[in-house]
Design a protein around this motif. Sequence first.
Motif: not given
Length: 280
Positions: A2-4, A166-171, A201-207
Amino acid sequence: MLSYRHAFHAGNHADVLKHAVQSLLLEALATKDKGFCYIDTHAGAGGYALSHEWTQKKAEYLGGIDLLWQRRQDWPELAGYFAAIAAMNGGDRLDYYPGSPKVAAHFQRPQDKLVLMELHNNEVDNLRQNMRQSGAAIHHRDGFEGLVALLPPTPKRGLVLIDPPYELKEDYHKVADSLAKAYRRWPIGIYAIWYPLLAKAVDRSAGLKQALARCGFERMLCAELSVGPQAEDFGMHGSGMVVLNPPWKLGEQLAGLLPRLAERLGQDGQGSWKLEATGS
Ligand SMILES: C[S@@+](CC[C@H](N)C(=O)[O-])C[C@H]1O[C@@H](n2cnc3c(N)ncnc32)[C@H](O)[C@@H]1O
């Protein structure tokens, strides 16, 4: 690993949206004498000194809470949120900013219970230190797994805040997955989920929102606040909060609040907002 660390971002525009909504939800719960349970799956340190070198590095609070605090008499609808901030500071000063646990502790009455989860070894020590007088139950554990394990809570009414880094996309998957399980165990709870609005390029809010819509929750409110245009590759221009089982007045409160926040926090007049409701 964990780095955040939230100290780098304390009091920024995303914290303003998150903690303003959190305060409105807790205020609504506290209108009834019956106790409530507040569960924070990703609690962070509890509170932050704005003079800390990490917070000063980008001083993000200057584009967030600082812009409201100077004129807080103009925001009666945020009186509860400002009172939570004032409780950590003396008079007009803004030296400390409350994290979500301190905001919750401000609304806590003797009959209410706080449950805080944090996985980071150092941050959980900070949380214990900052919340030592609150009587909160503090768990050094994974908040996604802990949420499902601890439901349904006592008292039986209450609020869950899910605020991962949300640093890890698994989140993103874990939010939808744990929420679906949590909702099955405790369908009457209020759930508030924060998420970032990132560069194209990195937004995942819609998903994330599609995954939540597929869960078939009965009533859902989604509020978004952007402070600038969406970049192509990098950066967070805004954030959103999904609220399941929102109190009846919340939609109306946010319809009044979001345009004002977009105007005040928007950079070069480029703030914008969105509010969507599903279910009755
Ligand atoms: C965005 S910060 C929380 C900020 C806090 N909710 C607030 O509003 O003041 C996210 C926190 O989650 C912690 N964290 C990361 N993964 C976690 C997990 N699986 N379970 C619990 N905590 C986690 C991080 O160490 C970090 O302190």
